[in-house]
Design a protein around this motif. Structure first.
Motif, PDB file in Angstrom:
ATOM      1  N   ILE A 195       9.156   2.423  -6.364  1.00 47.70           N
ATOM      2  CA  ILE A 195       8.923   3.508  -5.411  1.00 47.70           C
ATOM      3  C   ILE A 195       9.854   3.257  -4.228  1.00 47.70           C
ATOM      4  O   ILE A 195       9.754   2.240  -3.550  1.00 47.70           O
ATOM      5  CB  ILE A 195       7.443   3.574  -4.982  1.00 47.70           C
ATOM      6  N   TYR A 196      10.763   4.211  -4.035  1.00 41.56           N
ATOM      7  CA  TYR A 196      11.861   4.051  -3.083  1.00 41.56           C
ATOM      8  C   TYR A 196      11.732   4.978  -1.876  1.00 41.56           C
ATOM      9  O   TYR A 196      10.969   5.949  -1.903  1.00 41.56           O
ATOM     10  CB  TYR A 196      13.195   4.354  -3.781  1.00 41.56           C
ATOM     11  N   GLU A 197      12.538   4.633  -0.863  1.00 40.72           N
ATOM     12  CA  GLU A 197      12.672   5.532   0.275  1.00 40.72           C
ATOM     13  C   GLU A 197      13.037   6.917  -0.263  1.00 40.72           C
ATOM     14  O   GLU A 197      13.714   7.046  -1.285  1.00 40.72           O
ATOM     15  CB  GLU A 197      13.757   5.024   1.223  1.00 40.72           C
ATOM     16  N   LYS A 198      12.550   7.939   0.369  1.00 37.85           N
ATOM     17  CA  LYS A 198      12.829   9.342   0.053  1.00 37.85           C
ATOM     18  C   LYS A 198      12.232   9.810  -1.268  1.00 37.85           C
ATOM     19  O   LYS A 198      12.511  10.920  -1.704  1.00 37.85           O
ATOM     20  CB  LYS A 198      14.335   9.634   0.123  1.00 37.85           C
ATOM     21  N   ASP A 199      11.393   8.998  -1.917  1.00 38.56           N
ATOM     22  CA  ASP A 199      10.704   9.451  -3.135  1.00 38.56           C
ATOM     23  C   ASP A 199       9.556  10.396  -2.807  1.00 38.56           C
ATOM     24  O   ASP A 199       9.011  11.045  -3.702  1.00 38.56           O
ATOM     25  CB  ASP A 199      10.161   8.263  -3.945  1.00 38.56           C
ATOM     26  N   CYS A 200       9.184  10.479  -1.538  1.00 39.22           N
ATOM     27  CA  CYS A 200       8.096  11.375  -1.132  1.00 39.22           C
ATOM     28  C   CYS A 200       8.517  12.167   0.104  1.00 39.22           C
ATOM     29  O   CYS A 200       7.789  12.287   1.075  1.00 39.22           O
ATOM     30  CB  CYS A 200       6.813  10.568  -0.870  1.00 39.22           C
ATOM     31  N   GLY A 201       9.754  12.666   0.056  1.00 41.20           N
ATOM     32  CA  GLY A 201      10.275  13.443   1.170  1.00 41.20           C
ATOM     33  C   GLY A 201      11.387  12.704   1.896  1.00 41.20           C
ATOM     34  O   GLY A 201      11.532  11.488   1.765  1.00 41.20           O
TER      35      GLY A 201
ATOM     36  N   ASP B 296       0.834  -1.200   0.000  1.00 39.63           N
ATOM     37  CA  ASP B 296       0.000   0.000   0.000  1.00 39.63           C
ATOM     38  C   ASP B 296       0.872   1.255   0.000  1.00 39.63           C
ATOM     39  O   ASP B 296       1.718   1.429   0.883  1.00 39.63           O
ATOM     40  CB  ASP B 296      -0.863  -0.064   1.265  1.00 39.63           C
ATOM     41  N   CYS B 297       0.653   2.111  -0.977  1.00 42.54           N
ATOM     42  CA  CYS B 297       1.352   3.404  -0.967  1.00 42.54           C
ATOM     43  C   CYS B 297       0.343   4.548  -1.134  1.00 42.54           C
ATOM     44  O   CYS B 297       0.621   5.554  -1.779  1.00 42.54           O
ATOM     45  CB  CYS B 297       2.478   3.451  -1.993  1.00 42.54           C
ATOM     46  N   THR B 298      -0.846   4.392  -0.528  1.00 42.67           N
ATOM     47  CA  THR B 298      -1.896   5.411  -0.627  1.00 42.67           C
ATOM     48  C   THR B 298      -1.506   6.722   0.045  1.00 42.67           C
ATOM     49  O   THR B 298      -2.022   7.776  -0.334  1.00 42.67           O
ATOM     50  CB  THR B 298      -3.224   4.906  -0.018  1.00 42.67           C
ATOM     51  N   ARG B 299      -0.605   6.669   1.012  1.00 46.99           N
ATOM     52  CA  ARG B 299      -0.207   7.909   1.687  1.00 46.99           C
ATOM     53  C   ARG B 299       0.501   8.872   0.736  1.00 46.99           C
ATOM     54  O   ARG B 299       0.507  10.080   0.952  1.00 46.99           O
ATOM     55  CB  ARG B 299       0.652   7.595   2.902  1.00 46.99           C
ATOM     56  N   ILE B 300       1.064   8.341  -0.326  1.00 46.08           N
ATOM     57  CA  ILE B 300       1.685   9.213  -1.331  1.00 46.08           C
ATOM     58  C   ILE B 300       0.624  10.102  -1.974  1.00 46.08           C
ATOM     59  O   ILE B 300       0.874  11.277  -2.256  1.00 46.08           O
ATOM     60  CB  ILE B 300       2.424   8.388  -2.407  1.00 46.08           C
ATOM     61  N   LEU B 301      -0.573   9.541  -2.190  1.00 41.11           N
ATOM     62  CA  LEU B 301      -1.644  10.302  -2.840  1.00 41.11           C
ATOM     63  C   LEU B 301      -1.999  11.563  -2.051  1.00 41.11           C
ATOM     64  O   LEU B 301      -2.422  12.566  -2.640  1.00 41.11           O
ATOM     65  CB  LEU B 301      -2.890   9.426  -3.023  1.00 41.11           C
ATOM     66  N   GLU B 302      -1.812  11.526  -0.747  1.00 41.60           N
ATOM     67  CA  GLU B 302      -2.083  12.684   0.114  1.00 41.60           C
ATOM     68  C   GLU B 302      -0.894  13.650   0.151  1.00 41.60           C
ATOM     69  O   GLU B 302      -0.987  14.711   0.760  1.00 41.60           O
ATOM     70  CB  GLU B 302      -2.382  12.208   1.539  1.00 41.60           C
TER      71      GLU B 302
ATOM     72  N   LYS C 176      -1.325 -11.780   8.436  1.00 41.11           N
ATOM     73  CA  LYS C 176      -1.734 -10.689   7.551  1.00 41.11           C
ATOM     74  C   LYS C 176      -0.542  -9.744   7.456  1.00 41.11           C
ATOM     75  O   LYS C 176      -0.198  -9.077   8.434  1.00 41.11           O
ATOM     76  CB  LYS C 176      -2.962  -9.992   8.134  1.00 41.11           C
ATOM     77  N   VAL C 177       0.113  -9.713   6.292  1.00 42.32           N
ATOM     78  CA  VAL C 177       1.336  -8.928   6.106  1.00 42.32           C
ATOM     79  C   VAL C 177       1.023  -7.704   5.254  1.00 42.32           C
ATOM     80  O   VAL C 177       0.396  -7.816   4.188  1.00 42.32           O
ATOM     81  CB  VAL C 177       2.430  -9.773   5.408  1.00 42.32           C
ATOM     82  N   GLY C 178       1.454  -6.545   5.716  1.00 40.70           N
ATOM     83  CA  GLY C 178       1.265  -5.315   4.965  1.00 40.70           C
ATOM     84  C   GLY C 178       2.562  -4.544   4.847  1.00 40.70           C
ATOM     85  O   GLY C 178       3.262  -4.347   5.847  1.00 40.70           O
ATOM     86  N   PHE C 179       2.901  -4.148   3.624  1.00 33.89           N
ATOM     87  CA  PHE C 179       4.008  -3.220   3.397  1.00 33.89           C
ATOM     88  C   PHE C 179       3.356  -1.889   3.072  1.00 33.89           C
ATOM     89  O   PHE C 179       2.566  -1.786   2.133  1.00 33.89           O
ATOM     90  CB  PHE C 179       4.912  -3.691   2.255  1.00 33.89           C
ATOM     91  N   ILE C 180       3.672  -0.886   3.873  1.00 35.02           N
ATOM     92  CA  ILE C 180       3.022   0.412   3.747  1.00 35.02           C
ATOM     93  C   ILE C 180       4.091   1.469   3.542  1.00 35.02           C
ATOM     94  O   ILE C 180       5.074   1.527   4.278  1.00 35.02           O
ATOM     95  CB  ILE C 180       2.179   0.727   5.009  1.00 35.02           C
ATOM     96  N   TYR C 181       3.861   2.306   2.535  1.00 32.70           N
ATOM     97  CA  TYR C 181       4.775   3.410   2.273  1.00 32.70           C
ATOM     98  C   TYR C 181       4.336   4.579   3.143  1.00 32.70           C
ATOM     99  O   TYR C 181       3.179   4.981   3.128  1.00 32.70           O
ATOM    100  CB  TYR C 181       4.744   3.801   0.795  1.00 32.70           C
ATOM    101  N   PHE C 182       5.263   5.119   3.922  1.00 32.39           N
ATOM    102  CA  PHE C 182       4.961   6.264   4.776  1.00 32.39           C
ATOM    103  C   PHE C 182       5.700   7.481   4.242  1.00 32.39           C
ATOM    104  O   PHE C 182       6.720   7.358   3.567  1.00 32.39           O
ATOM    105  CB  PHE C 182       5.324   5.986   6.241  1.00 32.39           C
ATOM    106  N   CYS C 183       5.166   8.662   4.539  1.00 31.81           N
ATOM    107  CA  CYS C 183       5.762   9.899   4.038  1.00 31.81           C
ATOM    108  C   CYS C 183       6.412  10.738   5.131  1.00 31.81           C
ATOM    109  O   CYS C 183       7.026  11.765   4.852  1.00 31.81           O
ATOM    110  CB  CYS C 183       4.704  10.723   3.311  1.00 31.81           C
ATOM    111  N   SER C 184       6.275  10.304   6.378  1.00 37.00           N
ATOM    112  CA  SER C 184       6.857  11.029   7.504  1.00 37.00           C
ATOM    113  C   SER C 184       7.008  10.077   8.679  1.00 37.00           C
ATOM    114  O   SER C 184       6.190   9.182   8.867  1.00 37.00           O
ATOM    115  CB  SER C 184       5.940  12.185   7.895  1.00 37.00           C
TER     116      SER C 184
END
Length: 190
Positions: free
Chosen positions: A137-143, A64-70, A171-179
């Protein structure tokens, strides 16, 4: 003479076991384990088609990388083509795995089978793996504080994905965070 032959035999057996190992062997520095999407190898394809699963162990995987959309104002414009419109790379897929496999083993296998790029680094200093990028989509691609985190059963493990051994039903989730202050890092109340 017998001692020398015994030592040589033991060394030969160790080398043969090491050469047959499926997973990458850690090296003394930060080393990528996979940097491009690859099609399944002939070995993986033959395993998948000719060998039934030894057991029906499954987990659920979400990427999941929905946080990028925000945070599109911070997102690397050159990476927009890799960002799914809904921000979901993998939506709650049931994934089979073998007993003893780690979260990283399962992720690498799933991504390889589905041609999803992944890059993880092993860091000798910490003796752990770090997921640098998934689906380009890599680390630091959204800050500066952005990157990938993983959760098992909605809890962030205290070990890296290469050390966490899966259990059936996880239940395994990989989540992209922006902060680093992202709400995904808040511990839920007991």
């Amino acid at each position: 003479m017998k001692k020398i032959l015994t030592v040589l035999l033991v060394l030969a057996m160790l080398l043969s076991f090491t050469a047959c190992k499926d997973s990458e062997k850690p090296t003394p520095s930060a080393t990528p384990i996979s940097t491009v999407a690859v099609s399944p190898t002939a070995e993986a394809t033959s395993k998948a088609t000719s060998t039934p699963l030894e057991s029906a162990l499954t987990c659920t995987l979400t990427i999941d990388c929905t946080r990028i959309l925000e945070n599109m104002d911070k997102f690397n414009a050159a990476k927009k083509e890799f960002l799914p419109k809904d921000g979901i790379v993998v939506a709650q897929k049931s994934v089979s795995f073998k007993e003893g496999e780690t979260v990283l083993d399962m992720l690498k296998s799933y991504c390889e089978d589905n041609k999803i790029q992944i890059e993880a680094l092993y860091t000798e200093a910490y003796k752990s793996y770090y997921i640098k990028g998934i689906n380009q989509i890599y680390e630091k691609d959204c800050g500066e504080e952005s990157g990938w985190a993983y959760f098992v059963n909605d809890v962030m493990p205290t070990v890296d994905a290469g050390s966490y051994v899966l259990k059936a039903g996880d239940k395994v989730g990989f989540i992209y965070f922006c902060s680093y202050s992202d709400s995904i890092f808040e511990t839920p109340a007991p």
